[in-house]
Design an enzyme around this catalytic site. Structure first.
Site, PDB file in Angstrom:
ATOM      1  N   ASP A 406      96.709  57.590 -31.383  1.00 38.64           N
ATOM      2  CA  ASP A 406      96.455  58.962 -30.914  1.00 38.64           C
ATOM      3  C   ASP A 406      95.558  59.671 -31.936  1.00 38.64           C
ATOM      4  OD1 ASP A 406      96.744  61.335 -29.483  1.00 38.64           O
ATOM      5  OD2 ASP A 406      98.673  61.845 -30.404  1.00 38.64           O
ATOM      6  N   GLU A 409      89.971  60.988 -32.267  1.00 39.17           N
ATOM      7  CA  GLU A 409      88.611  61.477 -31.885  1.00 39.17           C
ATOM      8  C   GLU A 409      87.684  61.584 -33.083  1.00 39.17           C
ATOM      9  OE1 GLU A 409      91.531  62.751 -30.828  1.00 39.17           O
ATOM     10  OE2 GLU A 409      91.327  61.681 -28.938  1.00 39.17           O
ATOM     11  N   ASP A 484      95.933  64.789 -22.872  1.00 38.16           N
ATOM     12  CA  ASP A 484      96.914  65.818 -22.531  1.00 38.16           C
ATOM     13  C   ASP A 484      96.578  66.582 -21.261  1.00 38.16           C
ATOM     14  OD1 ASP A 484      98.082  64.977 -24.851  1.00 38.16           O
ATOM     15  OD2 ASP A 484      97.310  66.628 -26.072  1.00 38.16           O
TER      16      ASP A 484
HETATM   17  O1  MIG Z   1      98.834  67.110 -31.262  1.00 42.39           O
HETATM   18  O2  MIG Z   1     101.996  62.767 -30.850  1.00 42.39           O
HETATM   19  O3  MIG Z   1      97.833  63.223 -26.562  1.00 42.39           O
HETATM   20  O4  MIG Z   1     100.276  62.049 -25.979  1.00 42.39           O
HETATM   21  O5  MIG Z   1     102.537  62.975 -27.376  1.00 42.39           O
HETATM   22  C1  MIG Z   1      99.544  66.396 -30.310  1.00 42.39           C
HETATM   23  C2  MIG Z   1     102.196  63.911 -30.093  1.00 42.39           C
HETATM   24  C3  MIG Z   1      99.578  64.951 -30.679  1.00 42.39           C
HETATM   25  C4  MIG Z   1      98.756  64.215 -28.534  1.00 42.39           C
HETATM   26  C5  MIG Z   1      98.837  63.111 -27.541  1.00 42.39           C
HETATM   27  C6  MIG Z   1     100.197  63.095 -26.904  1.00 42.39           C
HETATM   28  C7  MIG Z   1     101.254  62.939 -27.971  1.00 42.39           C
HETATM   29  C8  MIG Z   1     101.131  64.052 -28.991  1.00 42.39           C
HETATM   30  N1  MIG Z   1      99.781  64.064 -29.546  1.00 42.39           N
END
Ligand code: MIG
Length: 799
Positions: A406, A409, A484
């Site tokens: 995650d 980016e 999200d």
């Molecule tokens: O700032 O890890 O898209 O799937 O549950 C949020 C917590 C960070 C974003 C991800 C989401 C995940 C969440 N993350």
């Protein structure tokens, strides 16, 4: 040709006339009087690569997108010239390069029609202010042209009249018009006059695409740096265009079959007792599920590769107990490494100099979940190697089966741009550059390193990785989700568009957060979303967890039953989905087909968004609105069986389809042979002792495939797989199925149970491999029969 007139922007520069031409096997070099170079490479009869330089030489040729196993080679190549132009002819296309200004036209080699033609063509802007050249390309939009691709941007399937930007961006609760979002996939296909081509602008800088928005008859793309470097693919079938692009940028290995099962996720399930409560409930309620996810709270203060002692005191025991119950554990790993001298991953990264730095030397410091962090430079081979090695304990020792990347980016909190500043430096595999070039590939390189770690420590089992950010080619290493989204009806439609667009962009192994990540769905929305999600290659419920629960039982019993029913359909269809994955892996064919890709000659399909084909033969259309008893939808040409009623409908028209909440519009192509498993609570729960083949009778012919192997491991790469091609033929009083087999894998079952739907005659005689058999011998009843899996020819007749 159009002349460079008032259309051009004042600061733009253009190539002048060609003064030199050289051929070097399959690479053609053109130089203009003002020192612009064009390097035209003929990769295949239908694939050309164009590279332009404005400084008289090219930088080292390097791309993260291109698969080293991409096909190369052509049947025919001929180069000639006349007064006006050079003419490159292959077996599939003709390319004109105009002598006066280096502009390009590409024509179909057979009927000589124009496929793609430069408008201004290549041009550029010298910009010290912006840190380098802005390279630009513009093409003439042909009559009635439509455009598709560019990854999972939410807006529409058809890109005409729209403008897009590629810059990987953390986009919590994005909407229909949000652009850019998490991924950068600079590939599109154009379609006009029944013919399709594709363009992949392999430039990892911030790129822009305009499809007839700014100027009605022009399509353009440009980048804030780097090279004008694009690949051109000719179809004329759109599927072949996508296949060619996917061949060039690669496909994943086969995933473990369990990865095609249902996954349950939330931010976050903790402590251990909560995880167990969830998994137990799946088994108690008999809702199939293969994977359970741990989001960031499983760690100690969000430090990657650690476990919270309080919530998960004995991870190895827990993961084993979950595995004994058929659950594979998937854990999240983010890129940010907490600045903490007591934390060994940080210390090692620091000592070995693995973290990204700013232009003037200091580390790239940013706030993410753990607080202030440094970030590994995943664009350095050594760093990827180190990162892969960090998975040893998680995978080899603890037994985690999948990793979820995650925030790659990369996302940074509380800063303008929500990411690294542009001056951050990267190795880029020995081609040092700034973040402006590395930004869009950062997440890809992280997922790649993660994949290698899993592959190493899970061997001989197959790895499973999921990533949020991606660039072209990322599909070689990992699956993906769309980030999200929100629990709204509009987002259900967006999820459908995104999955199709990713498939059209070479990245099939994808799915949305079922039910929506932000906000709370009601039971109806959740049920409708599950109905869509079970037909996406990746099928996972996920939610932000700051509202109510989002498990199949979180609503009411009616919803639980509907959700179970659809997850069961997915588990029945596993051999079909797996075969579809095989066709993606092996033949580069997208797993989901938008109607336009399925039947581009039918112009009705060019703007359809909701209907799609899962695999080759199942037509799916989700219900996108509350309180629906059904919906209008377009049925593509051909004959289709309603999955529920088995009624046959002839397509090429819009029609109303009934769909109360416990059902959805679902059709099977006439002539299809759909393989089915019995329902299992998880992959491998049952030994498959018989495989069901649902045959949908057709007057005419249709081909189907069935791919099988050990469902995990690498034996399939050594020939231990089984590929069956079914040729179906029906003609009113007779039907025949022929099987062609390949591969050495011996399936666990010995017989097929064949159910024939829509058979128009009463069966009097049956032949298996050209021998008459007694109807009782094959247990013939209600157009069902049981035959040995070894048959190669089955014939049913009315006399
Ligand atoms: O700032 O890890 O898209 O799937 O549950 C949020 C917590 C960070 C974003 C991800 C989401 C995940 C969440 N993350």
């Amino acid at each position: 040709m159009i002349l460079n007139t008032e259309l051009e922007y004042k600061g733009d520069l253009f190539p002048s006339s060609i003064i030199e031409y050289k051929k070097d096997v399959d690479v053609l070099h053109f130089t203009t009087a003002n020192n612009v170079k064009l390097q035209l490479t003929v990769l295949r009869d239908s694939v050309l690569r164009f590279r332009y330089s404005t400084v008289g030489k090219f930088n080292k040729d390097f791309s993260y997108a291109i698969d080293k196993n991409a096909s190369r080679g052509y049947n025919h190549l001929e180069i000639s010239d006349d007064e006006e132009k050079y003419i490159v002819t292959t077996a599939k296309l003709i390319c004109h390069i105009y002598k006066v200004d280096l502009r390009i036209s590409i024509l179909d080699a057979i009927d000589k029609t124009i496929i793609c033609q430069d408008e201004l063509g290549f041009h550029w802007e010298e910009s010290y202010e912006l840190g380098g050249d802005i390279v630009k390309m513009s093409k003439v939009a042909q009559n009635g042209e439509s455009y598709y691709g560019l990854g999972d941007k939410p807006e529409h399937i058809n890109l005409k009249g729209r403008r897009f930007e590629n810059w990987a961006t953390d986009s919590y609760a994005y909407g229909k018009n949000t652009d850019p979002i998490y991924k950068a996939i600079p590939f599109y296909t154009g379609l006009h006059n029944g013919k399709s081509y594709g363009i992949f602008f392999d430039n990892s800088f911030r790129t822009y695409f305009d499809f007839c928005q700014e100027r009605r008859n022009v399509t353009s793309f440009w980048a804030a740096g780097g090279e004008m470097n694009y690949y051109f693919f000719y179809g004329p079938k759109m599927e072949d265009v996508v296949v060619s692009y996917t061949d060039l940028t690669g496909t994943p290995e086969l995933p473990p079959l369990w990865a095609l099962g249902y996954h349950q996720c939330k931010w976050s399930y903790y402590p251990e007792s909560k995880v167990k409560e969830i998994t137990k409930k799946f088994r108690d309620l008999k809702i199939p599920c293969d994977a359970i996810y741990l989001d960031i709270d499983y760690m100690e203060g969000f430090r990657c590769f650690t476990w919270s002692k309080e919530y998960f005191p004995e991870p190895k025991r827990m993961v084993k107990e979950l595995a004994d119950d058929g659950f594979k554990t998937v854990v999240i790993i983010d890129p940010g490494i907490k600045i903490d001298m007591e934390y060994d991953v940080f210390r090692e990264g620091l000592e070995k100099d693995y973290f990204c730095k700013r232009a003037d030397g200091p580390y790239m410091k940013g706030k993410v979940w753990p607080g202030e962090c440094y970030f590994p430079d995943f664009t350095r081979p050594k760093v990827r190697e180190w990162w892969a090695g960090l998975f040893k304990e998680l995978i080899e020792d603890i037994g985690v089966k999948g990793v979820w990347n995650d925030m790659n980016e990369p996302a940074v909190m509380d800063v303008p741009g929500k990411s690294f500043p542009p001056d951050v430096r990267h190795d880029y595999d020995g081609n040092p550059c700034s973040h402006q070039k590395a930004h869009n590939i950062y997440g890809m390189q992280m997922a790649r390193a993660t994949y290698h770690g899993l592959k190493r420590f899970n061997y001989p089992k197959r790895p499973f990785v999921i990533t949020r950010s991606a660039y072209s080619g990322t599909q070689r290493y990992t699956s993906t989700w769309m980030g999200d989204n929100v629990a709204t009806w509009e987002h259900l439609q967006i999820a459908n568009i995104q999955a199709q667009r990713l498939a059209l962009s070479g990245f099939s192994f994808a799915g949305s957060d079922i039910g929506g990540f932000a906000e709370q769905p009601n039971g109806e929305l959740y049920a409708r979303w599950i109905q869509l999600g079970v037909f996406h290659p990746f099928c996972r419920t996920h939610s932000s967890g700051d509202h109510g629960d989002q498990e199949p039982w979180a609503f009411d019993d009616e919803i639980t039953d509907i959700v179970r029913k659809f997850i069961e359909i997915r588990y029945e269809l596993l051999p079909y989905l797996y075969t579809t994955f095989y066709q993606y892996y092996h033949d580069n064919v997208p797993m989901l087909k938008s109607l336009v890709l399925f039947d581009q000659e039918d112009t009705q399909t060019h703007y359809r968004t909701d209907e799609f084909i899962c695999g080759n033969q199942i037509l799916v259309c989700p219900i996108n609105e509350p309180n629906s008893k059904g919906r209008r939808m377009y049925i593509p040409r051909g004959e289709w069986y309603n999955y529920w009623t088995k009624e046959v409908i002839t397509g090429g028209k819009e029609t109303w389809v009934d769909a109360d909440l416990d059902t959805m519009p679902l059709f099977v192509k006439a002539g299809a042979i759909i393989p089915k498993f019995p329902v299992q609570q998880y992959v491998g729960e049952k030994e498959i002792t018989q495989l069901t083949l649902d045959v949908y009778y057709k007057d005419g012919k249709e081909d189907s495939e069935l791919y099988e192997d050990a469902n995990d491991g690498y034996d399939y790469t050594k020939g231990r797989y089984s590929l069956k091609k079914f040729n179906f033929a029906g003609n009113g009083d007779k039907m025949i199925i022929r099987i062609h087999k390949r591969g050495l894998f011996n399936t666990s079952y010995d017989t097929f149970k064949i159910n024939i739907h829509g058979l128009p005659f009463k069966v009097k005689s049956i032949k298996v491999d050209n021998e008459y058999v007694d109807l009782k011998e094959v247990k013939f009843k209600n157009n069902s029969l049981v035959v040995t899996k070894l048959f190669t020819n089955l014939q049913l007749k009315a006399d």
